[in-house]
Design a protein around this motif. Structure first.
Motif, PDB file in Angstrom:
ATOM      1  N   THR A  69       0.631  -1.245   0.065  1.00  0.00           N
ATOM      2  CA  THR A  69       0.015  -0.005   0.231  1.00  0.00           C
ATOM      3  C   THR A  69       1.140   1.290  -0.172  1.00  0.00           C
ATOM      4  OG1 THR A  69      -1.935  -1.066   1.210  1.00  0.00           O
ATOM      5  CG2 THR A  69      -1.794   0.947   1.348  1.00  0.00           C
ATOM      6  N   ALA A  70       1.841   1.082   0.778  1.00  0.00           N
ATOM      7  CA  ALA A  70       2.679   1.933   0.829  1.00  0.00           C
ATOM      8  C   ALA A  70       3.500   2.756  -0.390  1.00  0.00           C
ATOM      9  CB  ALA A  70       3.288   2.060   2.031  1.00  0.00           C
ATOM     10  N   SER A  71       3.803   1.435  -1.380  1.00  0.00           N
ATOM     11  CA  SER A  71       5.116   1.657  -2.480  1.00  0.00           C
ATOM     12  C   SER A  71       3.381   1.956  -3.272  1.00  0.00           C
ATOM     13  CB  SER A  71       4.726  -0.026  -2.941  1.00  0.00           C
ATOM     14  OG  SER A  71       4.888   0.342  -4.155  1.00  0.00           O
ATOM     15  N   THR A  72       2.378   1.931  -3.256  1.00  0.00           N
ATOM     16  CA  THR A  72       1.309   2.125  -4.455  1.00  0.00           C
ATOM     17  C   THR A  72       1.086   3.937  -3.989  1.00  0.00           C
ATOM     18  OG1 THR A  72       0.322   0.284  -4.567  1.00  0.00           O
ATOM     19  CG2 THR A  72      -1.091   1.987  -4.888  1.00  0.00           C
ATOM     20  N   ALA A  73       0.733   3.877  -3.030  1.00  0.00           N
ATOM     21  CA  ALA A  73       0.784   5.664  -2.656  1.00  0.00           C
ATOM     22  C   ALA A  73       1.907   6.340  -3.149  1.00  0.00           C
ATOM     23  CB  ALA A  73       0.398   5.514  -1.257  1.00  0.00           C
ATOM     24  N   ALA A  74       3.037   6.152  -2.845  1.00  0.00           N
ATOM     25  CA  ALA A  74       4.601   6.668  -3.164  1.00  0.00           C
ATOM     26  C   ALA A  74       4.165   6.720  -4.740  1.00  0.00           C
ATOM     27  CB  ALA A  74       5.205   5.887  -3.009  1.00  0.00           C
ATOM     28  N   THR A  75       4.118   5.735  -5.671  1.00  0.00           N
ATOM     29  CA  THR A  75       3.999   5.677  -7.495  1.00  0.00           C
ATOM     30  C   THR A  75       3.083   6.780  -7.394  1.00  0.00           C
ATOM     31  OG1 THR A  75       4.131   3.370  -6.798  1.00  0.00           O
ATOM     32  CG2 THR A  75       3.428   4.059  -9.300  1.00  0.00           C
ATOM     33  N   ALA A  76       2.321   6.606  -7.101  1.00  0.00           N
ATOM     34  CA  ALA A  76       0.739   7.564  -6.674  1.00  0.00           C
ATOM     35  C   ALA A  76       1.256   9.209  -6.791  1.00  0.00           C
ATOM     36  CB  ALA A  76      -0.795   7.331  -6.661  1.00  0.00           C
ATOM     37  N   ALA A  77       1.923   9.268  -5.816  1.00  0.00           N
ATOM     38  CA  ALA A  77       2.342  10.523  -5.546  1.00  0.00           C
ATOM     39  C   ALA A  77       3.609  10.555  -6.696  1.00  0.00           C
ATOM     40  CB  ALA A  77       3.149  10.745  -4.018  1.00  0.00           C
ATOM     41  N   ALA A  78       4.395  10.125  -7.289  1.00  0.00           N
ATOM     42  CA  ALA A  78       5.580  10.395  -8.362  1.00  0.00           C
ATOM     43  C   ALA A  78       4.415  10.792  -9.114  1.00  0.00           C
ATOM     44  CB  ALA A  78       6.345   9.118  -8.176  1.00  0.00           C
TER      45      ALA A  78
END
Length: 68
Positions: free
Chosen positions: A20-29
């Motif tokens: 989930t954190a990785s997905t959120a970081a990708t979305a933020a990028a």
């Protein structure tokens, strides 16, 4: 045995959190890239508008000079 099941459950749930954190970081990028591209597009549009305004002013000055 109960400890092993608890440990496996904790690891599995921890993995979900990482995903989930990785997905959120990708979305933020991606959002950051979109924002930067939008800023570039805005700057280009402002430059084109400025150039068009200069051309209008030059045309007006040419007309005024021709009338004299």
């Amino acid at each position: 045995m109960k400890r092993l099941i608890f440990l496996i459950a904790a690891v599995a749930l921890g993995g979900c959190g990482v995903e989930t954190a990785s997905t959120a970081a990708t979305a933020a990028a991606l959002k950051k890239q979109e924002l930067e591209q939008s800023k570039k597009t805005l700057e280009q549009a402002q430059q084109k508008i400025g150039q068009a305004m200069e051309q209008v002013q030059q045309s007006q000055q040419s007309r005024e000079a021709a009338e004299k």
